[in-house]
Design a protein around this motif. Structure first.
Motif, PDB file in Angstrom:
ATOM      1  N   GLY A 126       0.810  -1.209   0.000  1.00 20.27           N
ATOM      2  CA  GLY A 126       0.000   0.000   0.000  1.00 20.27           C
ATOM      3  C   GLY A 126       0.839   1.252   0.000  1.00 20.27           C
ATOM      4  O   GLY A 126       2.072   1.205   0.037  1.00 20.27           O
ATOM      5  N   ASN A 164      -3.845   0.476  -2.700  1.00 23.46           N
ATOM      6  CA  ASN A 164      -4.408   0.531  -1.352  1.00 23.46           C
ATOM      7  C   ASN A 164      -3.771   1.757  -0.687  1.00 23.46           C
ATOM      8  O   ASN A 164      -2.634   1.704  -0.236  1.00 23.46           O
ATOM      9  CB  ASN A 164      -4.036  -0.759  -0.616  1.00 23.46           C
ATOM     10  CG  ASN A 164      -4.630  -0.855   0.768  1.00 23.46           C
ATOM     11  OD1 ASN A 164      -5.593  -0.174   1.106  1.00 23.46           O
ATOM     12  ND2 ASN A 164      -4.056  -1.733   1.580  1.00 23.46           N
ATOM     13  N   ARG A 221      -8.478   4.239   0.847  1.00 19.62           N
ATOM     14  CA  ARG A 221      -9.065   3.339   1.834  1.00 19.62           C
ATOM     15  C   ARG A 221      -9.554   4.117   3.044  1.00 19.62           C
ATOM     16  O   ARG A 221     -10.561   3.797   3.652  1.00 19.62           O
ATOM     17  CB  ARG A 221      -8.011   2.323   2.261  1.00 19.62           C
ATOM     18  CG  ARG A 221      -8.486   1.391   3.337  1.00 19.62           C
ATOM     19  CD  ARG A 221      -7.455   0.363   3.629  1.00 19.62           C
ATOM     20  NE  ARG A 221      -7.940  -0.528   4.669  1.00 19.62           N
ATOM     21  CZ  ARG A 221      -7.234  -1.499   5.171  1.00 19.62           C
ATOM     22  NH1 ARG A 221      -6.031  -1.723   4.721  1.00 19.62           N
ATOM     23  NH2 ARG A 221      -7.729  -2.258   6.118  1.00 19.62           N
ATOM     24  N   LEU A 240      -2.102  -0.356   6.966  1.00 21.96           N
ATOM     25  CA  LEU A 240      -1.656  -1.152   5.826  1.00 21.96           C
ATOM     26  C   LEU A 240      -1.104  -2.506   6.273  1.00 21.96           C
ATOM     27  O   LEU A 240      -1.373  -3.529   5.639  1.00 21.96           O
ATOM     28  CB  LEU A 240      -0.610  -0.378   5.017  1.00 21.96           C
ATOM     29  CG  LEU A 240      -1.141   0.870   4.312  1.00 21.96           C
ATOM     30  CD1 LEU A 240       0.022   1.639   3.667  1.00 21.96           C
ATOM     31  CD2 LEU A 240      -2.208   0.539   3.302  1.00 21.96           C
ATOM     32  N   SER A 281      -2.005  -4.184   8.863  1.00 24.92           N
ATOM     33  CA  SER A 281      -3.121  -5.026   9.284  1.00 24.92           C
ATOM     34  C   SER A 281      -3.838  -5.633   8.077  1.00 24.92           C
ATOM     35  O   SER A 281      -4.400  -6.721   8.170  1.00 24.92           O
ATOM     36  CB  SER A 281      -4.106  -4.254  10.160  1.00 24.92           C
ATOM     37  OG  SER A 281      -4.842  -3.341   9.397  1.00 24.92           O
ATOM     38  N   SER A 282      -3.788  -4.950   6.926  1.00 27.87           N
ATOM     39  CA  SER A 282      -4.433  -5.505   5.727  1.00 27.87           C
ATOM     40  C   SER A 282      -3.687  -6.735   5.210  1.00 27.87           C
ATOM     41  O   SER A 282      -4.277  -7.574   4.541  1.00 27.87           O
ATOM     42  CB  SER A 282      -4.546  -4.440   4.637  1.00 27.87           C
ATOM     43  OG  SER A 282      -3.296  -4.116   4.101  1.00 27.87           O
ATOM     44  N   ARG A 283      -2.414  -6.821   5.537  1.00 24.42           N
ATOM     45  CA  ARG A 283      -1.614  -7.990   5.132  1.00 24.42           C
ATOM     46  C   ARG A 283      -2.079  -9.222   5.874  1.00 24.42           C
ATOM     47  O   ARG A 283      -2.088 -10.319   5.324  1.00 24.42           O
ATOM     48  CB  ARG A 283      -0.129  -7.731   5.412  1.00 24.42           C
ATOM     49  CG  ARG A 283       0.771  -8.852   4.977  1.00 24.42           C
ATOM     50  CD  ARG A 283       2.204  -8.486   5.136  1.00 24.42           C
ATOM     51  NE  ARG A 283       2.528  -8.200   6.529  1.00 24.42           N
ATOM     52  CZ  ARG A 283       3.736  -8.270   7.032  1.00 24.42           C
ATOM     53  NH1 ARG A 283       4.751  -8.572   6.264  1.00 24.42           N
ATOM     54  NH2 ARG A 283       3.967  -8.007   8.286  1.00 24.42           N
ATOM     55  N   ASN A 313      -5.094  -9.777   6.899  1.00 23.53           N
ATOM     56  CA  ASN A 313      -6.498 -10.136   6.562  1.00 23.53           C
ATOM     57  C   ASN A 313      -6.610 -10.864   5.254  1.00 23.53           C
ATOM     58  O   ASN A 313      -5.913 -10.823   4.382  1.00 23.53           O
ATOM     59  CB  ASN A 313      -7.364  -8.875   6.520  1.00 23.53           C
ATOM     60  CG  ASN A 313      -7.438  -8.232   7.891  1.00 23.53           C
ATOM     61  OD1 ASN A 313      -7.329  -8.902   8.903  1.00 23.53           O
ATOM     62  ND2 ASN A 313      -7.627  -6.927   7.915  1.00 23.53           N
TER      63      ASN A 313
END
Length: 149
Positions: free
Chosen positions: A74, A99, A125, A143, A145-147, A149
């Protein structure tokens, strides 16, 4: 280019952010751009992420940097004044499928009315504003934390 783009965060800064620490410190604080980079690097290190940190005063170069971030985890984007004027940046974000977390050091909604509109927000986002350099750290946390998920 980093070896593992999916673990890379790009932190991209727009015009006049090279003057942080001396430019209107009552608005932007006393932290320098080097301080911002150090904060971003330590946050990326904590998450095991690679950092690409750039600043430019040129809109076209910022478009190119966004395009080069394609495939990364991101982008933390402080487009500065281009936030309020650049359709080209919004188009680059969409075209590259990025992102993006939009960041502003100051609370843009407590400032002049022209700063209340962002061409970036609709393609981001999320938006973090008014928290100084802490906003960059928080954006990297998001960013990271998106890894997971």
């Amino acid at each position: 280019m980093p070896v593992h783009p999916s673990t890379t965060v790009h932190v991209l800064n727009g015009p006049n952010l090279n003057l942080l620490g001396t430019r209107e410190p009552a608005v932007y604080g006393r932290a320098t751009l080097a301080d911002v980079e150090d904060a971003c690097r330590s946050t990326c290190d904590r998450h095991g992420l690679e950092l690409v940190f750039r600043q430019t005063n040129h809109e076209g170069e910022l478009v190119t940097l966004l395009q080069q971030a394609a495939g990364s985890l991101g982008v933390v984007l402080n487009a500065a004044a281009y936030t309020h004027t650049s359709i080209a940046l919004a188009d680059a974000i969409k075209a590259a499928g990025l992102n993006v977390v939009e960041v502003h050091l100051s609370n843009v909604f407590a400032r002049e009315a022209f700063r209340h509109h962002s061409f970036i927000s609709p393609v981001a986002r999320g938006v973090i504003c008014g928290l100084g350099i802490e906003g960059y750290r928080l954006a990297i946390d998001v960013l990271a934390s998106s890894r997971a998920n």
